[in-house]
Write an enzyme that holds these catalytic residues in place. Structure first.
Site, PDB file in Angstrom:
ATOM      1  N   LYS A  42       0.740  -1.285  -0.005  1.00 28.88           N
ATOM      2  CA  LYS A  42      -0.041  -0.023  -0.080  1.00 28.88           C
ATOM      3  C   LYS A  42       0.699   1.228  -0.006  1.00 28.88           C
ATOM      4  O   LYS A  42       1.878   1.115   0.729  1.00 28.88           O
ATOM      5  CB  LYS A  42      -1.055  -0.142   1.048  1.00 28.88           C
ATOM      6  CG  LYS A  42      -2.186  -0.996   1.140  1.00 28.88           C
ATOM      7  CD  LYS A  42      -3.321  -0.703   1.961  1.00 28.88           C
ATOM      8  CE  LYS A  42      -4.416  -1.443   1.691  1.00 28.88           C
ATOM      9  NZ  LYS A  42      -5.135  -1.979   2.748  1.00 28.88           N
ATOM     10  N   ARG A  91     -19.356  -2.736   4.122  1.00 29.51           N
ATOM     11  CA  ARG A  91     -20.104  -2.170   3.352  1.00 29.51           C
ATOM     12  C   ARG A  91     -21.071  -2.991   2.475  1.00 29.51           C
ATOM     13  O   ARG A  91     -22.315  -2.679   2.210  1.00 29.51           O
ATOM     14  CB  ARG A  91     -19.553  -0.998   2.564  1.00 29.51           C
ATOM     15  CG  ARG A  91     -18.671   0.170   3.411  1.00 29.51           C
ATOM     16  CD  ARG A  91     -17.661   0.676   2.547  1.00 29.51           C
ATOM     17  NE  ARG A  91     -16.753  -0.193   2.146  1.00 29.51           N
ATOM     18  CZ  ARG A  91     -15.354   0.290   2.057  1.00 29.51           C
ATOM     19  NH1 ARG A  91     -15.102   1.440   1.962  1.00 29.51           N
ATOM     20  NH2 ARG A  91     -14.561  -0.600   1.566  1.00 29.51           N
ATOM     21  N   SER A 129     -12.083   5.502   0.681  1.00 24.60           N
ATOM     22  CA  SER A 129     -11.033   6.570   0.620  1.00 24.60           C
ATOM     23  C   SER A 129     -10.574   6.582  -0.857  1.00 24.60           C
ATOM     24  O   SER A 129     -10.612   7.700  -1.415  1.00 24.60           O
ATOM     25  CB  SER A 129     -10.171   6.220   1.474  1.00 24.60           C
ATOM     26  OG  SER A 129     -10.341   6.461   2.831  1.00 24.60           O
TER      27      SER A 129
HETATM   28  O1  PNS Z   1      -8.319   0.249   5.634  1.00 25.05           O
HETATM   29  P1  PNS Z   1      -7.638  -1.099   5.109  1.00 25.05           P
HETATM   30  O2  PNS Z   1      -6.443  -0.658   4.212  1.00 25.05           O
HETATM   31  O3  PNS Z   1      -8.648  -2.016   4.613  1.00 25.05           O
HETATM   32  O4  PNS Z   1      -6.878  -1.797   6.442  1.00 25.05           O
HETATM   33  C1  PNS Z   1      -6.221  -2.854   6.294  1.00 25.05           C
HETATM   34  C2  PNS Z   1      -5.443  -3.295   7.625  1.00 25.05           C
HETATM   35  C3  PNS Z   1      -4.486  -2.170   7.913  1.00 25.05           C
HETATM   36  C4  PNS Z   1      -6.418  -3.397   8.756  1.00 25.05           C
HETATM   37  C5  PNS Z   1      -4.687  -4.545   7.290  1.00 25.05           C
HETATM   38  O5  PNS Z   1      -3.919  -4.397   6.300  1.00 25.05           O
HETATM   39  C6  PNS Z   1      -3.757  -5.145   8.435  1.00 25.05           C
HETATM   40  O6  PNS Z   1      -4.326  -5.466   9.767  1.00 25.05           O
HETATM   41  N1  PNS Z   1      -2.476  -4.823   8.411  1.00 25.05           N
HETATM   42  C7  PNS Z   1      -1.692  -5.076   9.639  1.00 25.05           C
HETATM   43  C8  PNS Z   1      -0.758  -6.220   9.309  1.00 25.05           C
HETATM   44  C9  PNS Z   1      -1.326  -7.580   9.616  1.00 25.05           C
HETATM   45  O7  PNS Z   1      -1.821  -7.860  10.768  1.00 25.05           O
HETATM   46  N2  PNS Z   1      -1.642  -8.498   8.642  1.00 25.05           N
HETATM   47  C10 PNS Z   1      -2.532  -9.612   8.753  1.00 25.05           C
HETATM   48  C11 PNS Z   1      -3.846  -9.536   8.735  1.00 25.05           C
HETATM   49  S1  PNS Z   1      -4.571  -8.998   6.927  1.00 25.05           S
END
Ligand code: PNS
Length: 163
Positions: A42, A91, A129
């Site tokens: 990202k 959503r 977003s």
């Molecule tokens: O708003 P988003 O981009 O959908 O959020 C995604 C997020 C940040 C919650 C997810 O990528 C995350 O939990 N990242 C931290 C790393 C992690 O734990 N990854 C394993 C679970 S996907």
């Protein structure tokens, strides 16, 4: 004390996110909005400090909300906070596959943490977003979807970026 962690990229925070935060306050004594550090997959428009600042600004009147940045595994962060649950907004059906995968993976990583899904108000059910950034990039109006200060910052950022 029931604590929920609402994680996300928040690039930037929208009215849809705020709606989920307000709803989660009905279920939890404290809600920690956890803003994720950039990951290899990202590339947020706003850096982590700016994203945290905007979430703080939008939630400043919500007494039981804390805002923090986090890096690394979400479940470890949730544990560290003494929280019991991850909060995610759901959503549309299109969200489901990704959310299902993430919830089950997180459960596999730590079986003591639950994921709670909340539905936003229908007026925000199509908001992301990314789609708002696209409208702003094309100079469309975004004030219906964002806090006024966030809308200003988004337009300024995109203006700075354009050639
Ligand atoms: O708003 P988003 O981009 O959908 O959020 C995604 C997020 C940040 C919650 C997810 O990528 C995350 O939990 N990242 C931290 C790393 C992690 O734990 N990854 C394993 C679970 S996907």
């Amino acid at each position: 004390m029931k604590i929920g962690v609402y994680p996300g990229t928040f690039d930037p925070i929208t009215h849809g996110h705020t709606d989920i935060i307000r709803r989660s306050l009905r279920l939890f004594d404290k809600v920690i909005v956890a803003v994720a550090a950039p990951s290899p997959s990202k590339h947020p428009l706003f850096d982590l400090t700016e994203r945290v600042e905007m979430v703080r600004l939008v939630t400043k009147d919500l007494a039981r909300v804390e805002v923090a940045a986090f890096d690394g595994l979400l479940v470890q962060y949730v544990k560290q906070c003494g929280a019991q649950a991850v909060i995610r907004g759901l959503r549309a059906i299109s969200d489901f596959e990704y959310e299902f995968q993430m919830a089950l993976l997180n459960r596999k990583l730590d079986d003591t943490i639950e994921t709670v899904f909340l539905m936003p108000s229908e007026e925000y059910s199509y908001l992301t977003s990314s789609i708002i950034k696209e409208v702003a990039r094309l100079e469309g109006p975004v004030t219906d979807f964002l806090h006024p200060e966030v809308a200003t910052r988004l337009c300024q950022r995109l203006r700075r970026q354009s050639p």
